[in-house]
Design a protein around this motif. Structure first.
Motif, short mmCIF file in Angstrom:
data_model
loop_
_atom_site.label_atom_id
_atom_site.label_comp_id
_atom_site.label_asym_id
_atom_site.label_seq_id
_atom_site.Cartn_x
_atom_site.Cartn_y
_atom_site.Cartn_z
N PHE A 69 39.67 -2.98 -4.76
CA PHE A 69 39.32 -2.61 -6.13
C PHE A 69 40.56 -2.74 -7.00
O PHE A 69 41.64 -2.35 -6.61
N ARG A 70 40.38 -3.28 -8.19
CA ARG A 70 41.47 -3.40 -9.16
C ARG A 70 41.09 -2.58 -10.38
O ARG A 70 40.08 -2.85 -11.04
N ILE A 71 41.90 -1.58 -10.69
CA ILE A 71 41.60 -0.62 -11.74
C ILE A 71 42.66 -0.73 -12.82
O ILE A 71 43.86 -0.70 -12.54
N GLU A 72 42.20 -0.82 -14.06
CA GLU A 72 43.11 -0.85 -15.20
C GLU A 72 43.39 0.58 -15.63
O GLU A 72 42.48 1.34 -15.93
N TYR A 73 44.65 0.94 -15.63
CA TYR A 73 45.08 2.30 -15.97
C TYR A 73 45.90 2.21 -17.25
O TYR A 73 46.99 1.65 -17.26
N ASN A 74 45.38 2.75 -18.36
CA ASN A 74 46.00 2.57 -19.66
C ASN A 74 47.07 3.61 -19.98
O ASN A 74 47.80 3.46 -20.94
N GLU A 75 47.14 4.67 -19.22
CA GLU A 75 48.16 5.71 -19.45
C GLU A 75 49.46 5.29 -18.78
O GLU A 75 49.50 4.41 -17.93
N LYS A 76 50.53 5.98 -19.15
CA LYS A 76 51.83 5.73 -18.51
C LYS A 76 51.92 6.51 -17.21
O LYS A 76 51.69 7.72 -17.19
N LEU A 77 52.23 5.82 -16.13
CA LEU A 77 52.39 6.49 -14.83
C LEU A 77 53.78 7.09 -14.72
O LEU A 77 54.78 6.41 -14.98
N SER A 78 53.86 8.33 -14.30
CA SER A 78 55.16 8.94 -14.08
C SER A 78 55.74 8.44 -12.76
O SER A 78 55.04 7.85 -11.93
N ASN B 162 55.88 -4.60 -30.74
CA ASN B 162 54.47 -4.39 -30.45
C ASN B 162 54.14 -4.55 -28.97
O ASN B 162 53.05 -4.96 -28.62
N LEU B 163 55.08 -4.24 -28.12
CA LEU B 163 54.82 -4.29 -26.69
C LEU B 163 54.06 -3.05 -26.24
O LEU B 163 54.33 -1.94 -26.69
N TYR B 164 53.11 -3.23 -25.40
CA TYR B 164 52.49 -2.09 -24.74
C TYR B 164 52.22 -2.49 -23.29
O TYR B 164 51.98 -3.65 -22.99
N LYS B 165 52.30 -1.51 -22.43
CA LYS B 165 52.17 -1.77 -21.00
C LYS B 165 50.78 -1.38 -20.52
O LYS B 165 50.25 -0.34 -20.89
N VAL B 166 50.26 -2.22 -19.68
CA VAL B 166 49.01 -1.94 -19.00
C VAL B 166 49.33 -1.91 -17.52
O VAL B 166 50.02 -2.78 -17.00
N THR B 167 48.86 -0.88 -16.86
CA THR B 167 49.11 -0.73 -15.43
C THR B 167 47.83 -1.06 -14.68
O THR B 167 46.76 -0.51 -14.99
N TYR B 168 47.94 -1.95 -13.72
CA TYR B 168 46.82 -2.26 -12.84
C TYR B 168 47.11 -1.66 -11.47
O TYR B 168 48.16 -1.91 -10.88
N ILE B 169 46.17 -0.87 -10.99
CA ILE B 169 46.29 -0.26 -9.68
C ILE B 169 45.28 -0.96 -8.76
O ILE B 169 44.08 -0.90 -9.01
N THR B 170 45.78 -1.62 -7.76
CA THR B 170 44.93 -2.31 -6.79
C THR B 170 44.85 -1.47 -5.54
O THR B 170 45.87 -1.17 -4.92
N ILE B 171 43.64 -1.06 -5.19
CA ILE B 171 43.43 -0.20 -4.03
C ILE B 171 42.60 -0.98 -3.01
O ILE B 171 41.50 -1.45 -3.32
#
Length: 162
Positions: free
Chosen positions: A46-55, A136-145
């Motif tokens: 599964f590939r999940i898009e996580y829009n928040e900032k991961l600590s 205008n950079l923003y980061k998108v985190t993808y979590i692949t499980i």
């Protein structure tokens, strides 16, 4: 006669019961969960898009879930993020989503799911229409499980007698 023997043997006159240890069935009662055999496993990614900032703590916890039973991973998140309920709820949502997908689509039992691998990819995205890309950079985190699970043969219900 039995009452006299009981009173002579036990002066407290309290009732007591003898319990027998029940026979262990196929499940591991009170023992750590047993890792399934490779022939019984099926995997799903599964590939999940996580829009928040991961600590950093969240990244560390997620990376520690390699080859871990799903119940223990959820327990680690609940214990580690007691002081940060927003991040705890977001990480639990990341884990619950693939679990529910497996349960609904493949009839997998919650207790038959393990985490094989977790990969975290942070990708910086820019707005192509603006001239200054650095602002205008923003980061998108993808979590692949990658989960693997054990499928069981469904239990056939007994027909009623009437």
């Amino acid at each position: 006669m039995n009452r006299i023997l009981y009173e002579n043997r036990c002066k407290c006159n309290e009732e007591f019961s003898i319990t027998k240890k029940r026979k262990s069935n196929s499940r591991s009662e009170g023992k750590p969960l047993q890792y399934p055999k490779p022939s019984e496993l099926t995997s799903k990614t599964f590939r999940i898009e996580y829009n928040e900032k991961l600590s950093l703590a969240a990244k560390f916890i997620l990376n520690s879930f390699q080859n871990k039973y799903i119940y223990y991973a959820i327990d680690d998140i609940l214990y580690s993020f007691r002081s940060n309920p927003i991040e705890r709820d977001n990480l639990l949502a990341v884990l619950y989503s693939p679990i529910l997908s497996l349960q609904n689509n493949f009839l997998v039992n919650f207790f038959d799911i393990w985490i094989r691998d977790i990969y975290i990819d942070e990708i910086s995205k820019t707005n192509k229409f603006l001239k200054k890309d650095s602002e205008n950079l923003y980061k998108v985190t993808y979590i692949t499980i990658k989960l693997f699970y054990k499928t069981r043969v469904p239990i056939k219900k007994q027909e009623s007698l009437w």
